[in-house]
Scaffold this motif. Sequence first.
Motif, PDB file in Angstrom:
ATOM      1  N   LEU A  14       0.856  -0.958  -0.013  1.00 32.57           N
ATOM      2  CA  LEU A  14      -0.013  -0.082   0.120  1.00 32.57           C
ATOM      3  C   LEU A  14       0.975   1.249   0.037  1.00 32.57           C
ATOM      4  O   LEU A  14       0.485   2.180  -0.915  1.00 32.57           O
ATOM      5  N   ASN A  15       1.990   1.120   0.887  1.00 37.15           N
ATOM      6  CA  ASN A  15       2.956   2.339   0.781  1.00 37.15           C
ATOM      7  C   ASN A  15       3.321   2.574  -0.714  1.00 37.15           C
ATOM      8  O   ASN A  15       3.460   3.582  -1.242  1.00 37.15           O
ATOM      9  N   GLN A  16       3.743   1.396  -1.328  1.00 35.21           N
ATOM     10  CA  GLN A  16       4.545   1.675  -2.575  1.00 35.21           C
ATOM     11  C   GLN A  16       3.379   2.231  -3.709  1.00 35.21           C
ATOM     12  O   GLN A  16       3.800   3.123  -4.232  1.00 35.21           O
ATOM     13  N   ALA A  17       2.072   1.575  -3.410  1.00 31.86           N
ATOM     14  CA  ALA A  17       1.116   2.147  -4.316  1.00 31.86           C
ATOM     15  C   ALA A  17       0.857   3.586  -4.049  1.00 31.86           C
ATOM     16  O   ALA A  17       0.577   4.335  -5.163  1.00 31.86           O
ATOM     17  N   LEU A  18       0.695   3.853  -3.101  1.00 35.15           N
ATOM     18  CA  LEU A  18       0.345   5.300  -2.718  1.00 35.15           C
ATOM     19  C   LEU A  18       1.580   6.298  -3.010  1.00 35.15           C
ATOM     20  O   LEU A  18       1.544   7.574  -3.598  1.00 35.15           O
ATOM     21  N   VAL A  19       2.860   5.799  -2.825  1.00 42.50           N
ATOM     22  CA  VAL A  19       3.941   6.714  -3.088  1.00 42.50           C
ATOM     23  C   VAL A  19       4.172   6.883  -4.567  1.00 42.50           C
ATOM     24  O   VAL A  19       4.345   7.716  -5.241  1.00 42.50           O
ATOM     25  N   ALA A  20       4.013   5.633  -5.267  1.00 38.26           N
ATOM     26  CA  ALA A  20       4.338   5.447  -6.678  1.00 38.26           C
ATOM     27  C   ALA A  20       3.387   6.560  -7.450  1.00 38.26           C
ATOM     28  O   ALA A  20       3.401   6.993  -8.518  1.00 38.26           O
ATOM     29  N   SER A  21       2.179   6.537  -7.012  1.00 42.00           N
ATOM     30  CA  SER A  21       0.830   7.187  -7.722  1.00 42.00           C
ATOM     31  C   SER A  21       1.023   8.699  -7.465  1.00 42.00           C
ATOM     32  O   SER A  21       0.429   9.550  -8.174  1.00 42.00           O
ATOM     33  N   VAL A  24      -6.512   3.260  -8.092  1.00 37.72           N
ATOM     34  CA  VAL A  24      -7.500   1.941  -7.499  1.00 37.72           C
ATOM     35  C   VAL A  24      -6.987   0.654  -8.002  1.00 37.72           C
ATOM     36  O   VAL A  24      -6.401   0.531  -9.063  1.00 37.72           O
ATOM     37  N   ALA A  25      -7.339  -0.287  -6.988  1.00 30.89           N
ATOM     38  CA  ALA A  25      -6.590  -1.644  -7.161  1.00 30.89           C
ATOM     39  C   ALA A  25      -7.835  -2.717  -7.602  1.00 30.89           C
ATOM     40  O   ALA A  25      -8.855  -2.437  -7.403  1.00 30.89           O
ATOM     41  N   LEU A  77      -6.853 -21.370  -2.490  1.00 27.61           N
ATOM     42  CA  LEU A  77      -6.706 -22.289  -3.470  1.00 27.61           C
ATOM     43  C   LEU A  77      -6.139 -21.792  -4.687  1.00 27.61           C
ATOM     44  O   LEU A  77      -6.101 -22.497  -5.896  1.00 27.61           O
ATOM     45  N   LEU A  78      -5.832 -20.279  -4.777  1.00 23.49           N
ATOM     46  CA  LEU A  78      -5.352 -19.879  -6.263  1.00 23.49           C
ATOM     47  C   LEU A  78      -3.916 -20.182  -6.500  1.00 23.49           C
ATOM     48  O   LEU A  78      -3.239 -20.246  -5.468  1.00 23.49           O
ATOM     49  N   GLU A  79      -3.734 -20.648  -7.626  1.00 15.61           N
ATOM     50  CA  GLU A  79      -2.121 -20.906  -7.953  1.00 15.61           C
ATOM     51  C   GLU A  79      -1.486 -19.527  -8.410  1.00 15.61           C
ATOM     52  O   GLU A  79      -0.324 -19.488  -8.361  1.00 15.61           O
ATOM     53  N   GLY A  80      -2.091 -18.615  -8.871  1.00 12.07           N
ATOM     54  CA  GLY A  80      -1.683 -17.345  -9.455  1.00 12.07           C
ATOM     55  C   GLY A  80      -2.342 -16.194  -9.036  1.00 12.07           C
ATOM     56  O   GLY A  80      -3.609 -16.475  -8.894  1.00 12.07           O
ATOM     57  N   SER A  81      -1.648 -15.081  -8.868  1.00 13.82           N
ATOM     58  CA  SER A  81      -2.622 -13.912  -8.804  1.00 13.82           C
ATOM     59  C   SER A  81      -2.160 -12.574  -9.320  1.00 13.82           C
ATOM     60  O   SER A  81      -0.959 -12.580  -9.754  1.00 13.82           O
ATOM     61  N   VAL A  82      -2.948 -11.802  -9.938  1.00 19.47           N
ATOM     62  CA  VAL A  82      -2.570 -10.398 -10.578  1.00 19.47           C
ATOM     63  C   VAL A  82      -3.209  -9.254  -9.610  1.00 19.47           C
ATOM     64  O   VAL A  82      -4.474  -9.708  -9.418  1.00 19.47           O
ATOM     65  N   CYS A  83      -2.612  -8.398  -9.387  1.00 14.67           N
ATOM     66  CA  CYS A  83      -3.008  -7.208  -8.710  1.00 14.67           C
ATOM     67  C   CYS A  83      -2.541  -6.156  -9.543  1.00 14.67           C
ATOM     68  O   CYS A  83      -1.212  -5.642  -9.742  1.00 14.67           O
ATOM     69  N   ALA A  84      -3.488  -5.014 -10.162  1.00 19.71           N
ATOM     70  CA  ALA A  84      -3.020  -3.919 -10.584  1.00 19.71           C
ATOM     71  C   ALA A  84      -3.472  -2.906 -10.063  1.00 19.71           C
ATOM     72  O   ALA A  84      -4.818  -2.981  -9.912  1.00 19.71           O
ATOM     73  N   VAL A  85      -2.698  -1.864  -9.880  1.00 16.26           N
ATOM     74  CA  VAL A  85      -3.127  -0.588  -9.283  1.00 16.26           C
ATOM     75  C   VAL A  85      -3.229   0.493 -10.507  1.00 16.26           C
ATOM     76  O   VAL A  85      -2.155   0.613 -11.204  1.00 16.26           O
ATOM     77  N   LEU A  86      -4.277   1.232 -10.975  1.00 16.42           N
ATOM     78  CA  LEU A  86      -4.424   2.082 -11.892  1.00 16.42           C
ATOM     79  C   LEU A  86      -4.589   3.287 -11.695  1.00 16.42           C
ATOM     80  O   LEU A  86      -5.383   3.612 -10.665  1.00 16.42           O
ATOM     81  N   GLY A  87      -4.292   4.191 -12.425  1.00 17.47           N
ATOM     82  CA  GLY A  87      -4.748   5.681 -12.127  1.00 17.47           C
ATOM     83  C   GLY A  87      -5.657   6.066 -13.185  1.00 17.47           C
ATOM     84  O   GLY A  87      -6.134   5.231 -13.904  1.00 17.47           O
ATOM     85  N   ALA A  88      -5.718   7.318 -13.279  1.00 16.48           N
ATOM     86  CA  ALA A  88      -6.664   8.291 -14.566  1.00 16.48           C
ATOM     87  C   ALA A  88      -6.224   7.568 -15.886  1.00 16.48           C
ATOM     88  O   ALA A  88      -5.107   7.261 -16.178  1.00 16.48           O
ATOM     89  N   GLY A  89      -7.280   7.186 -16.668  1.00 16.98           N
ATOM     90  CA  GLY A  89      -7.110   6.893 -17.950  1.00 16.98           C
ATOM     91  C   GLY A  89      -6.207   5.476 -18.046  1.00 16.98           C
ATOM     92  O   GLY A  89      -5.666   5.225 -19.114  1.00 16.98           O
ATOM     93  N   ALA A 141      -3.533   4.501 -16.538  1.00 12.78           N
ATOM     94  CA  ALA A 141      -1.940   4.378 -16.272  1.00 12.78           C
ATOM     95  C   ALA A 141      -1.476   3.559 -15.277  1.00 12.78           C
ATOM     96  O   ALA A 141      -2.443   3.486 -14.135  1.00 12.78           O
ATOM     97  N   VAL A 142      -0.661   2.708 -15.470  1.00 10.42           N
ATOM     98  CA  VAL A 142      -0.540   1.644 -14.445  1.00 10.42           C
ATOM     99  C   VAL A 142       0.455   2.214 -13.196  1.00 10.42           C
ATOM    100  O   VAL A 142       1.599   2.839 -13.690  1.00 10.42           O
ATOM    101  N   VAL A 143      -0.048   2.266 -12.168  1.00  9.03           N
ATOM    102  CA  VAL A 143       0.818   2.668 -11.028  1.00  9.03           C
ATOM    103  C   VAL A 143       1.566   1.613 -10.449  1.00  9.03           C
ATOM    104  O   VAL A 143       2.824   1.787 -10.051  1.00  9.03           O
TER     105      VAL A 143
END
Lengths: 257, 308
Positions: free
Chosen positions: B139-146, B226-227, B249-261, B263-265
Motif C-alpha cells: 500500500l505504501n508503494q502504491a500510494l508513493v508511486a501514484s 484504484v486496485a 486455492l489460487l495458484e496465481g494472482s494478479v493485482c493491478a493498481v491503476l490511475g486515471a486513464g 495509467a499503471v501505477v
Amino acid sequence: MAQYVFDRRRNNGPEDSFPPVFDSDLRSVASKSEPKPRKDRSPLDIRPIFLQPGLITQATGSTYIETERTKIACAIYGPRQSKNTSFHEKGRLNVEVKFAPYSCQRRRSPMHDAEDRSIAMAIHQALVSSVRLETFPKATIDIFITIIETDGIEGCVAAGSIAASTALTHAGIEIVGLVISCSAAIINSEVWLDPTDEESSSSNGTLVLSCMPALQKVTSVWQKGRMERKFQCMKACQNRSDDIHAVVGQALLEAAR
Amino acid sequence: MASAATASVLAPPSVLDQTHNLPQEDQDALKAAVFQRLHPRVYLERFVREEIRPDGRAFGESREAAVNVGSISTADGSALVRLGGTTVVCGVKAEIAEPALDAAGVGFLVPNVDLPAMCSPRFRPGPPSEEAQVLSERLNQALVASGFVDLDALCIHPGKAAWVLYVDATCINYDGNAFDAALLAMVAALRNTTLPQATYNEETHRTTCARAAPRVPLRLSPSTPVAASFGIFDGKYVLADPTAFEEPLLEGSVCAVLGAGGAVVSLSQTGSVLVASADGAERDVLAECVAAAQRRRVDLVRAAFGEE
C-alpha cells in the motif's frame, strides 16, 4: 507526543511528531472546568444505543455497538482448543481490547499499552461469571474488541461489555444471563449517567456497574475516584440497565429472524 | 415395556442422528458446509465447472463496494469500505514533525494496515503478521508511486515543520482481497481529510494552528489510484476479486493498481498466469487483467466518488 519506538514490522514515520497545537488553547488557562449542562438529555439519560449483531461473518458471533461517538466492534471465536496451557476443567475466557490508532483525540501508538489491558480486565470481570465455563473444558473463548472511536473510558467499558455479552449470545455460547453495563459520574454532587469524556474528566469519581438484569445480580463494579453517593449511583445504573436489556433483547431477536 | 427398553438400548440416540430431526433444507445445507470444509478444492471445482462461483458471481464479476466517509470524529479524515464481506475502516491522523534533513520541504505519509485477530480466525493477536506487513508495504508503494498525495504541500515551514499523515487501516472483517479494500479505504479517507491552517513562528520556534480559520483539504492528484485483484484457479479460470475461501486455492494472482486513464501505477503478479483455453492452448492473461482492472476502476470511481 507519540513515544517513538522503531518497529521494523510497520511503516515508520519521523522520529518525533506532535499533535497540532491550537492558538486559542494556548491563551486559555487549562483548568478543571465546570461541565456544561447537557443539552439533549437529562442527567439520568444515557446516549442512544445502536446495536447490530452478526456483521463480522468470519467470527462465531459478533456485534457492532455505537453510542453516539463511541464505536466498538466485537468478535467471538471459539470455543476452540486452548494452546500452550495446562489442563483446565473449566473453559477459559480471553478478552483482548485494541484501540485503533485514530480512535482518540491523540493518535495512539499501535502497540498495546496499559489502558487497553485494564479495559480488557474490566470487561473480563464483568462477563466471566455469566458464562457457563464448566460446559467446555480444555477450550478457550476468544473475545476480540476493537475500539474504533472513544468518548470516555467508562463508556468504552460499558459499551464493550454489552457488545461482548451480545456477541456471546449471538455465537450461541451458553450464558446464564445477558450482562448489561452502565456508567455513572458524580458531577456537582449529582448523579450523571453515561458520562462523555469531557464530563468524566471534570467529575470527582466515576463508576461502571455490570449486572444481569434478568437475574437481578451484579457481576462487577468498577469505581474510580472519590464518590460520595455511590449507592445512589449504583441504583440509577441498575435501573437504566433494565432498559438497555430490552434494547439488546430486541436487537438479538431481529438478528435471529 | 421390556421390548421398548431393549429397543432403546440397541439404538442409542447418537449425536449424528440429531441432524435427522432438522428439515431437509437444513440437512442439505449442513452437508454442503461439511463438504466445503473437508474438500475445499473439490467444492470450488464443482462450482467453476458450472461457470459460477460459490457466492453466485460470474468469474469476472467483482463484489459490490460501499464507501462511507467522515464517520469518525476523532480522526482528521476517515472512511469505511465494504467490499462484499470484507470491511476496512481507515482513519487519518495528522501530526507535526520536523522534516528530514535531506528533504527539507516535504511532509510524511505513513500508511499501515492492521489485520487484527478479530477479523478472521486465521490471525493471532500480537504484532503484525507477515501478511499485514506485506500488505502495508504494498500500500505504501502504491500510494508513493501514484503520487496521490502532494507531499510538498504538507510542508509548513521548510526545514522546520511539516505535517505527518498517519493513515491507519483496520480490517474489521476479512473475506478476501483486503488489498483492494484497504487501498480504497485509504484513498477515500485521504480525500475526506482536512487540516487546520498552521503557521510557524520563527521567533518562538513554535507551530500553531488557527482554530477559527477554516480547515483545508489535502492537495491530491486528480488521478485516484484504484486496485483490482484477480486469481488464477486450476490453470483455467480467472476469478476477479477473490473471497477468503477462494484465496488459498489460487495458484496465481494478479493485482493491478491503476490511475486515471488506465495509467499503471503498480502491477504485481505472483505465480503463473498462463491459462489454458478450451482448445488446450495456453495464453497469458496479464493484459486481460489490466484491461478488466481499468473497467473496474471506472465503475468504482463513479460509484464511490461520483466522478470521471
